[in-house]
Design an enzyme around this catalytic site. Structure first.
Site, PDB file in Angstrom:
ATOM      1  CB  ILE A  89     -26.238  -2.525  -8.364  1.00 57.18           C
ATOM      2  CG1 ILE A  89     -25.904  -1.622  -9.617  1.00 57.18           C
ATOM      3  CG2 ILE A  89     -27.108  -1.750  -7.322  1.00 57.18           C
ATOM      4  CD1 ILE A  89     -27.083  -1.208 -10.194  1.00 57.18           C
ATOM      5  CE  LYS A 137      -4.211  -6.370   1.125  1.00 56.32           C
ATOM      6  NZ  LYS A 137      -4.686  -5.221   0.753  1.00 56.32           N
ATOM      7  CG  ASP A 182      -1.793  -1.079   1.221  1.00 55.96           C
ATOM      8  OD1 ASP A 182      -2.145  -1.975   0.119  1.00 55.96           O
ATOM      9  OD2 ASP A 182      -2.304  -1.570   2.192  1.00 55.96           O
ATOM     10  CE  LYS A 197     -11.107  -4.075   2.191  1.00 52.20           C
ATOM     11  NZ  LYS A 197      -9.779  -3.882   1.921  1.00 52.20           N
ATOM     12  CE1 TYR A 247      -1.467  -4.760  11.143  1.00 55.35           C
ATOM     13  CE2 TYR A 247      -0.942  -3.260  12.867  1.00 55.35           C
ATOM     14  CZ  TYR A 247      -1.156  -3.438  11.298  1.00 55.35           C
ATOM     15  OH  TYR A 247      -0.912  -2.642  10.425  1.00 55.35           O
TER      16      TYR A 247
HETATM   17  O1  6AU Z   1      -0.750  -5.014   7.295  1.00 60.06           O
HETATM   18  P1  6AU Z   1      -1.393  -3.524   7.060  1.00 60.06           P
HETATM   19  O2  6AU Z   1      -2.358  -2.863   8.340  1.00 60.06           O
HETATM   20  O3  6AU Z   1      -0.415  -2.536   6.811  1.00 60.06           O
HETATM   21  O4  6AU Z   1      -2.435  -3.847   5.865  1.00 60.06           O
HETATM   22  C1  6AU Z   1      -3.731  -4.630   5.929  1.00 60.06           C
HETATM   23  C2  6AU Z   1      -4.254  -4.573   4.497  1.00 60.06           C
HETATM   24  C3  6AU Z   1      -4.868  -3.212   3.756  1.00 60.06           C
HETATM   25  C4  6AU Z   1      -6.196  -3.102   4.135  1.00 60.06           C
HETATM   26  O5  6AU Z   1      -7.042  -2.680   3.074  1.00 60.06           O
HETATM   27  C5  6AU Z   1      -6.533  -4.631   4.056  1.00 60.06           C
HETATM   28  O6  6AU Z   1      -5.315  -5.482   4.570  1.00 60.06           O
HETATM   29  N1  6AU Z   1      -7.608  -5.322   4.907  1.00 60.06           N
HETATM   30  C6  6AU Z   1      -8.593  -6.064   4.350  1.00 60.06           C
HETATM   31  C7  6AU Z   1      -8.517  -6.658   3.118  1.00 60.06           C
HETATM   32  C8  6AU Z   1      -7.515  -7.415   2.498  1.00 60.06           C
HETATM   33  O7  6AU Z   1      -9.637  -6.969   2.276  1.00 60.06           O
HETATM   34  C9  6AU Z   1      -9.726  -6.475   5.068  1.00 60.06           C
HETATM   35  C10 6AU Z   1      -9.729  -6.209   6.551  1.00 60.06           C
HETATM   36  O8  6AU Z   1     -10.327  -6.692   7.340  1.00 60.06           O
HETATM   37  N2  6AU Z   1      -8.660  -5.577   7.122  1.00 60.06           N
HETATM   38  C11 6AU Z   1      -7.478  -5.020   6.288  1.00 60.06           C
HETATM   39  O9  6AU Z   1      -6.479  -4.503   6.580  1.00 60.06           O
HETATM   40  O10 6AU Z   1      -4.457  -3.303   2.471  1.00 60.06           O
END
Ligand code: 6AU
Length: 276
Positions: A98, A61, A39, A94, A222
């Protein structure tokens, strides 16, 4: 045997969706259940991080819409890296609209996600028509969809009957829905009287994974790879900032060390789970 005790290779052999099969085969071949979430907002940072972590991951991802200098050559470079390092691609889009709108968002626009992303995800909030819309584009291309059955954030509304209905929507669409974004296995969830989950194999990909901190001050929570894979029975750990840090992965040696560390932790938890 229960899915929890099966190896990734055994599960790959029994899967019919091409994206699920390819992901399970990649996990087994590379001995990695680590997905890195990249990200960052600059193309150069994005590509550098992926080239460094590539050997240690099964899946990249993306959030392509946060990249400021995006152009379509980025997709081509990502695909070259996916061949070089043998990983699959998951655009974390995500979808939540519709059927007709999500089909357009998936196939068209600037990003043309369906053209290059093996896996994508959707919120179940609109109901089953979101799957109808996305599968009209993705199924002919051999793509797979994950439903967000739960979220990692504090106060998430995706709990209880919402989660149960998400699993039911997946069960009714097993050709295209390959699993969930969730915090635990969903095998027994949402079963009605007389139904069984025998023969199902939904993949559970789990974000909110970190070894050094418990949260990020913006609601993220986490857990460790061990909690996620061994105790909660999830299949893939998704790690973002835990790997590329606070400086957009400026130090490749540090990024490599974290990727190796999370790969090793995730794999150890899996081996312990299957009892090998
Ligand atoms: O390890 P991080 O916290 O830096 O990043 C977590 C990544 C981010 C969020 O958009 C995604 O995981 N995410 C998602 C996804 C993958 O759909 C769902 C969720 O419940 N929590 C979450 O963090 O890119």
């Amino acid at each position: 045997a229960s899915i929890l005790k099966q190896t990734y290779s055994q599960r790959a052999a029994n899967h019919t969706n091409p994206a699920a099969k390819a992901l399970l085969e990649t996990i087994a071949r590379k001995r990695s259940n680590l997905c890195v979430s990249v990200d960052v907002t600059k193309k150069a940072d994005f590509l550098r991080i992926i080239d460094v972590v590539g050997p240690y991951i099964c899946l990249v991802k993306t959030h392509v819409d946060v990249i400021e200098d995006f152009d379509y050559s980025l997709v081509e470079q990502l695909q070259e890296l996916s061949v070089k390092h043998d990983f699959q691609i998951f655009e974390d889009r995500k979808f939540a609209d519709i059927g007709n709108t999500v089909a357009l968002q998936y196939s068209s626009g600037v990003y043309k996600i369906a053209q290059w992303s093996h896996i994508t995800n959707a919120h179940p909030v609109p109901g089953p028509s979101i799957i109808t819309g996305l599968s009209s584009v993705g199924l002919p291309l051999g793509r797979g969809l994950l439903l967000l059955a739960e979220m990692s954030t504090k106060g998430s509304l995706a709990v209880g009957s919402y989660t149960e209905e998400a699993v039911r929507m997946a069960r009714a669409n097993r050709d295209f829905v390959i699993g969930f974004i969730a915090q635990r296995r969903m095998d027994g969830i949402g079963l009605r009287d007389g139904e069984s989950s025998a023969g199902e194999d939904f993949l559970v990909l789990t974000p909110g994974v970190g070894l050094d901190v418990k949260g990020d001050g913006m609601g993220q929570q986490y857990r460790t790879p061990r909690e996620v894979v061994l105790e909660s029975g999830c299949d893939v750990i998704i790690v973002g900032r835990g790997i590329y840090g606070k400086d957009n992965g400026a130090n490749p040696d540090a990024v490599r060390a974290q990727a190796e560390r999370y790969r090793a932790e995730g794999w150890k938890a899996y081996q312990e789970r299957i009892g090998s």
